[in-house]
Write a protein that holds these residues in place. Structure first.
Motif, short mmCIF file in Angstrom:
data_model
loop_
_atom_site.label_atom_id
_atom_site.label_comp_id
_atom_site.label_asym_id
_atom_site.label_seq_id
_atom_site.Cartn_x
_atom_site.Cartn_y
_atom_site.Cartn_z
N GLN A 130 11.86 15.47 -10.65
CA GLN A 130 12.51 16.56 -9.40
C GLN A 130 12.59 15.25 -8.31
N ALA A 131 13.68 15.42 -7.26
CA ALA A 131 13.79 14.33 -6.45
C ALA A 131 14.01 15.26 -5.19
N VAL A 132 13.86 14.94 -3.89
CA VAL A 132 14.13 15.37 -2.58
C VAL A 132 15.05 14.36 -1.98
N ILE A 133 16.35 14.81 -1.82
CA ILE A 133 17.41 13.79 -1.21
C ILE A 133 17.86 14.40 -0.09
N VAL A 134 17.81 13.45 1.11
CA VAL A 134 18.25 14.02 2.60
C VAL A 134 19.78 13.18 2.74
N MET A 135 20.38 13.92 3.41
CA MET A 135 21.68 13.60 4.01
C MET A 135 21.56 12.96 5.44
N LEU A 136 22.00 11.63 5.62
CA LEU A 136 21.86 11.09 7.10
C LEU A 136 23.44 10.89 7.42
N GLN A 137 23.60 10.96 8.67
CA GLN A 137 24.90 10.24 9.45
C GLN A 137 25.25 9.02 8.91
N PRO A 138 26.62 8.92 8.93
CA PRO A 138 27.09 7.50 8.37
C PRO A 138 26.61 6.17 8.91
N ASP A 139 26.39 6.29 10.18
CA ASP A 139 26.04 5.31 10.91
C ASP A 139 24.93 5.18 11.89
N ALA A 140 24.09 6.07 11.37
CA ALA A 140 22.75 6.25 12.27
C ALA A 140 21.61 6.91 11.69
N PRO A 141 20.39 6.81 11.77
CA PRO A 141 19.40 7.44 11.01
C PRO A 141 19.12 8.76 10.99
N GLU A 142 19.99 9.49 11.95
CA GLU A 142 19.60 10.86 12.29
C GLU A 142 20.21 11.52 11.04
N LYS A 143 19.22 12.67 10.52
CA LYS A 143 19.89 13.66 9.53
C LYS A 143 21.16 14.45 9.88
N MET A 144 21.69 14.95 8.70
CA MET A 144 23.17 15.53 8.88
C MET A 144 22.90 16.62 8.06
N ALA A 145 23.76 17.81 8.68
CA ALA A 145 23.67 19.02 8.00
C ALA A 145 24.43 18.96 6.68
N LEU A 146 24.17 19.54 5.35
CA LEU A 146 25.12 19.59 4.46
C LEU A 146 26.39 20.52 4.77
N PRO A 147 27.55 19.96 4.37
CA PRO A 147 28.39 20.65 4.39
C PRO A 147 28.43 22.00 3.68
N ASP A 148 29.27 23.02 4.02
CA ASP A 148 29.00 24.42 3.63
C ASP A 148 29.84 24.26 2.05
N ALA A 149 30.70 23.51 1.98
CA ALA A 149 31.46 23.32 0.42
C ALA A 149 30.33 22.77 -0.36
N LEU A 150 29.62 21.99 -0.11
CA LEU A 150 28.68 21.17 -0.82
C LEU A 150 27.75 22.39 -1.22
N LYS A 151 27.11 22.92 -0.42
CA LYS A 151 26.09 24.14 -0.56
C LYS A 151 26.73 25.20 -1.55
N GLN A 152 27.91 25.50 -1.34
CA GLN A 152 28.56 26.22 -2.34
C GLN A 152 28.83 25.82 -3.74
N ARG A 153 29.06 24.58 -3.93
CA ARG A 153 29.17 24.02 -5.15
C ARG A 153 27.90 24.20 -5.77
N PHE A 154 26.59 23.70 -5.01
CA PHE A 154 25.49 23.78 -5.80
C PHE A 154 25.04 25.35 -6.14
N ILE A 155 25.59 26.21 -5.47
CA ILE A 155 25.14 27.57 -5.68
C ILE A 155 25.79 27.76 -7.03
N GLN A 156 27.20 27.58 -7.01
CA GLN A 156 28.34 28.17 -7.68
C GLN A 156 28.17 27.26 -9.43
N VAL A 157 28.03 25.96 -9.36
CA VAL A 157 27.84 25.11 -10.37
C VAL A 157 26.42 24.93 -10.88
N ASP A 158 25.50 24.67 -9.91
CA ASP A 158 24.27 24.38 -10.53
C ASP A 158 23.46 25.77 -10.48
#
Length: 163
Positions: A130-158
């Motif tokens: 198992q792995a924990v993966i963090v989403m970061l801003q494209p050009d900065a070290p700050e964390k970025m919220a997961l897009p709602d569409a991605l969360k829905q994909r995780f729920i529906q497919v996985d």
């Protein structure tokens, strides 16, 4: 190249269908997997797969999962995903020329991160991780919220859960 079972020939390094996964004894809870064969370079001095090789297999499927599900295209301006932690549990040894399937799924997610699970099957379960993966801003070290569409994909497919 692939290997033949009583029902089919699997193609290596290509995402498998759910039917292909089930035919290889991978449980239905795993929606994504790829097949390969243990190579000589995967072995250690005990002639079984070196523990570190499984980490490489998990990285390979993680990248294919990201690309196949359009999570990440590895292009400029896209969010970045970074590996925060990784754990592995070894269940049974693997040896030269064994065919296997490595499977992946997202089990849960939070606001800026998600937890993936991995499994290696060769007739039966050999290794899990198992792995924990963090989403970061494209050009900065700050964390970025997961897009709602991605969360829905995780729920529906996985079958992932929030939290």
């Amino acid at each position: 190249m692939g290997f033949t079972t009583a029902r089919m020939t699997l193609i290596y390094h290509t995402p498998l269908t759910r039917e292909d996964l089930r035919a290889q004894n991978v449980p239905d809870s795993w929606p994504f997997g790829i097949a390969d064969r243990v190579h000589y370079g995967d072995l250690d001095t005990n002639s079984h797969v070196n523990n570190a090789v499984y980490l490489k297999w998990f990285e390979n499927i993680r990248v294919q999962y990201f690309q196949a599900w359009d999570i990440l295209k590895f292009q400029a301006g896209e969010p970045r995903v970074v590996l925060k932690s990784l754990a592995v549990e070894y269940h049974k040894e693997m040896f030269m020329n064994e065919d296997y399937v490595v499977a992946a799924r997202t089990a849960s997610f939070r606001n800026t991160s998600f937890r993936q699970e991995y499994a290696v099957y060769s007739g039966d379960l050999r290794v899990t991780g198992q792995a924990v993966i963090v989403m970061l801003q494209p050009d900065a070290p700050e964390k970025m919220a997961l897009p709602d569409a991605l969360k829905q994909r995780f729920i529906q497919v996985d079958g992932a859960t929030a939290g």
